[in-house]
Scaffold this motif. Structure first.
Motif, PDB file in Angstrom:
ATOM      1  N   PRO A 157       3.458   2.960   3.776  1.00  0.00           N
ATOM      2  CA  PRO A 157       3.418   1.678   4.499  1.00  0.00           C
ATOM      3  C   PRO A 157       4.794   1.023   4.617  1.00  0.00           C
ATOM      4  CG  PRO A 157       1.659   1.794   2.882  1.00  0.00           C
ATOM      5  CD  PRO A 157       2.522   2.989   2.653  1.00  0.00           C
ATOM      6  N   LEU A 158       5.562   1.016   3.559  1.00  0.00           N
ATOM      7  CA  LEU A 158       6.855   0.319   3.587  1.00  0.00           C
ATOM      8  C   LEU A 158       7.849   1.049   4.488  1.00  0.00           C
ATOM      9  CD1 LEU A 158       8.528  -2.027   2.417  1.00  0.00           C
ATOM     10  CD2 LEU A 158       9.241  -0.491   0.579  1.00  0.00           C
ATOM     11  N   GLU A 159       8.007   2.356   4.282  1.00  0.00           N
ATOM     12  CA  GLU A 159       8.951   3.136   5.084  1.00  0.00           C
ATOM     13  C   GLU A 159       8.565   3.101   6.567  1.00  0.00           C
ATOM     14  OE1 GLU A 159       7.682   3.941   2.263  1.00  0.00           O
ATOM     15  OE2 GLU A 159       9.102   5.017   0.982  1.00  0.00           O
ATOM     16  N   TRP A 160       7.279   3.058   6.846  1.00  0.00           N
ATOM     17  CA  TRP A 160       6.819   3.035   8.240  1.00  0.00           C
ATOM     18  C   TRP A 160       6.771   1.608   8.791  1.00  0.00           C
ATOM     19  CZ3 TRP A 160       1.953   6.700   7.498  1.00  0.00           C
ATOM     20  CH2 TRP A 160       2.411   7.992   7.210  1.00  0.00           C
ATOM     21  N   ASN A 161       7.130   0.666   7.952  1.00  0.00           N
ATOM     22  CA  ASN A 161       7.138  -0.735   8.379  1.00  0.00           C
ATOM     23  C   ASN A 161       5.777  -1.122   8.947  1.00  0.00           C
ATOM     24  OD1 ASN A 161       8.351  -3.181   8.770  1.00  0.00           O
ATOM     25  ND2 ASN A 161       9.134  -2.671  10.815  1.00  0.00           N
ATOM     26  N   ALA A 162       4.707  -0.599   8.335  1.00  0.00           N
ATOM     27  CA  ALA A 162       3.348  -0.873   8.830  1.00  0.00           C
ATOM     28  C   ALA A 162       2.951  -2.295   8.467  1.00  0.00           C
ATOM     29  CB  ALA A 162       2.360   0.121   8.231  1.00  0.00           C
ATOM     30  N   GLU A 163       2.404  -3.010   9.426  1.00  0.00           N
ATOM     31  CA  GLU A 163       1.946  -4.376   9.129  1.00  0.00           C
ATOM     32  C   GLU A 163       0.643  -4.352   8.345  1.00  0.00           C
ATOM     33  OE1 GLU A 163       1.167  -7.393  11.932  1.00  0.00           O
ATOM     34  OE2 GLU A 163       3.272  -7.813  12.266  1.00  0.00           O
ATOM     35  N   ALA A 164      -0.206  -3.382   8.659  1.00  0.00           N
ATOM     36  CA  ALA A 164      -1.485  -3.292   7.954  1.00  0.00           C
ATOM     37  C   ALA A 164      -1.941  -1.846   7.899  1.00  0.00           C
ATOM     38  CB  ALA A 164      -2.540  -4.134   8.666  1.00  0.00           C
ATOM     39  N   VAL A 165      -2.518  -1.478   6.752  1.00  0.00           N
ATOM     40  CA  VAL A 165      -3.131  -0.156   6.593  1.00  0.00           C
ATOM     41  C   VAL A 165      -4.512  -0.397   5.969  1.00  0.00           C
ATOM     42  CG1 VAL A 165      -2.936   2.150   5.581  1.00  0.00           C
ATOM     43  CG2 VAL A 165      -0.856   0.858   6.111  1.00  0.00           C
ATOM     44  N   VAL A 166      -5.504   0.337   6.485  1.00  0.00           N
ATOM     45  CA  VAL A 166      -6.887   0.172   6.002  1.00  0.00           C
ATOM     46  C   VAL A 166      -7.337   1.446   5.303  1.00  0.00           C
ATOM     47  CG1 VAL A 166      -9.285  -0.071   6.790  1.00  0.00           C
ATOM     48  CG2 VAL A 166      -7.490  -1.493   7.807  1.00  0.00           C
TER      49      VAL A 166
END
Ligand SMILES: Cc1ncc(COP(=O)(O)O)c(C=O)c1O
Length: 414
Positions: free
Chosen positions: A213-222
């Motif tokens: 999530p951090l490396e991909w700069n994801a705002e949200a992961v479910v």
């Protein structure tokens, strides 16, 4: 439980005819979720009831939050009440949702977007299409509807992002209906370059393959409990970053929020600091999932990702060597589920026989592919020995259904 022993006649007859690889003689449950729960998870769910707001439950919630952070591959937090177990140094928070993965996905979408926002949703299977459908209820959608099992056209996504009109890109990371994993890293890189938020349905990827999530700069992961983390069905979680939280709060202040109540993120964000949820939590599911996540931490993410990938690779090589076709493009075949086309003359009656006569369960296809293929799950706590034995039985069942196959050393593929 060795269900094999209580099934009459044909099961035992058929199993005796099969060369046994490593002595696994239980039922083979090779379904891409809900997966089999381990004994610690089942035992934890049998804990007598406790109050929903007391210290005892908040201890449980802190443990779960910390385990979830591990599964989401986020920075660690302390599994202790009043220590901000849901947060870490990376700025992400985890929120537990009472409901299955779809509920968590709806919570993310309904809270994050205003009715006038436009989002981009590329898809190549049923669950991606579901992401697009949920979005349609809460905002505007550009749905890049691709053929099931074909890899995304990254050039098309790039061209869309150049239009600078999208509030976010949403994908189903691991498409369970077709056995394809999207190139999340490349999409994340494009989203970062075009300053477009990135949101992932990680329901069958988190805990089963690398997710960053951090490396991909994801705002949200479910994620959903019943899949790669081998928890109970009916509970899910989201990981959200600071940008997500700020947008949800701003939209609320502007009075532009979609209609929602149970899945309102604002009360959930208020209660999280206190290791609580706004409504009565799914108490026993929380305890079960927490125990399952302890199992994941003991095994480690790396080891679980490797075991899942190893099993999926074995299944792929075995079946393609035997002339079967896989649905998903070779560039993105999943580590947690493999979709295999039936050979000519075979349909879902094979699956019924596999279950009834060989004590082995895989799952069928959905929608237009129903009856044309089967899917083998390689997720959760499934031991390699069970996968080997399951494959032996699958081949034996194909032979029993009249599909000729050469003798093959199944174990050598794993
Ligand atoms: C990738 C993916 N997304 C979403 C879902 C829906 O999740 P749930 O059934 O937990 O609501 C599933 C279920 O199989 C899935 O595999």
């Amino acid at each position: 439980m060795m269900r094999c022993e209580v099934v009459e006649g044909s099961v035992l007859k058929n199993l005796r005819a099969v060369q046994r690889p490593m002595g696994y003689d239980g039922d083979c449950f090779l379904v891409p979720g809900p997966v089999r729960m381990g004994q610690p998870c089942l035992d934890a769910m049998a804990t007598p009831v406790m109050t929903a707001r007391g210290a005892e439950f908040r201890d449980e919630m802190a443990k779960l939050n910390s385990g979830l952070r591990y599964a989401f591959n986020l920075s660690p937090s302390s599994p202790v009440r009043k220590s901000q177990s849901w947060e870490g140094e990376d700025g992400y928070k985890v929120i537990v949702v009472s409901g299955s993965g779809t509920a968590a996905m709806e919570m993310v979408i309904a809270n994050r977007f205003r009715p006038n926002d436009l989002v981009l949703v590329p898809t190549n299977g049923k669950f991606g299409e579901r992401v697009a459908e949920i979005c349609k209820r809460f905002c505007n959608v550009k749905h890049l509807k691709g053929e099931w099992g074909r890899a995304f056209d990254l050039g098309e996504i790039e061209r869309q992002l150049e239009r600078k009109c999208y509030e976010a890109v949403l994908i189903c990371h691991n498409e369970t209906s077709t056995g394809i994993t999207q190139d999340a890293e490349s999409i994340a890189e494009m989203c970062t370059r075009h300053e477009t938020p990135f949101i992932l349905d990680g329901i069958t990827s988190v805990g089963g393959m690398p997710v960053h999530p951090l490396e991909w700069n994801a705002e949200a992961v479910v994620m959903g409990a019943q899949k790669c983390t081998a928890g109970p069905s009916g509970i899910a979680a989201v990981a959200i970053n600071q940008n997500f939280v700020e947008r949800v709060e701003t939209i609320r202040k502007q009075g532009d929020t979609n209609p929602l109540y149970y899945f309102d993120m604002i009360p959930a964000l208020k209660k999280g600091d206190d290791d609580q949820t706004p409504w009565t939590p799914a108490i026993n599911l929380v305890m079960g999932w927490s125990a399952a996540l302890e199992g994941l931490q003991e095994e480690t993410n790396d080891a679980r990702w490797n075991r899942c990938a190893h099993m999926a690779k074995g299944v792929r090589s075995l079946f393609t060597d035997l002339g079967f076709e896989l649905l998903a493009d070779a560039s993105g075949r999943s580590a947690s589920v493999t979709a295999i086309m039936y050979p000519e003359g075979i349909d879902d009656t094979w699956r019924t026989r596999l279950k009834d006569e060989f004590n082995t369960q895989v799952i069928g296809a959905q929608d237009h592919l129903k009856g044309k293929m089967f899917r083998v799950g390689s997720m959760g706590e499934t031991p390699v020995e069970e996968m080997v034995e399951g494959c032996v039985r699958m081949l034996e069942c194909f032979r029993a259904c009249g599909h000729e196959l050469p003798a093959v050393d199944v174990a050598a593929y794993f």
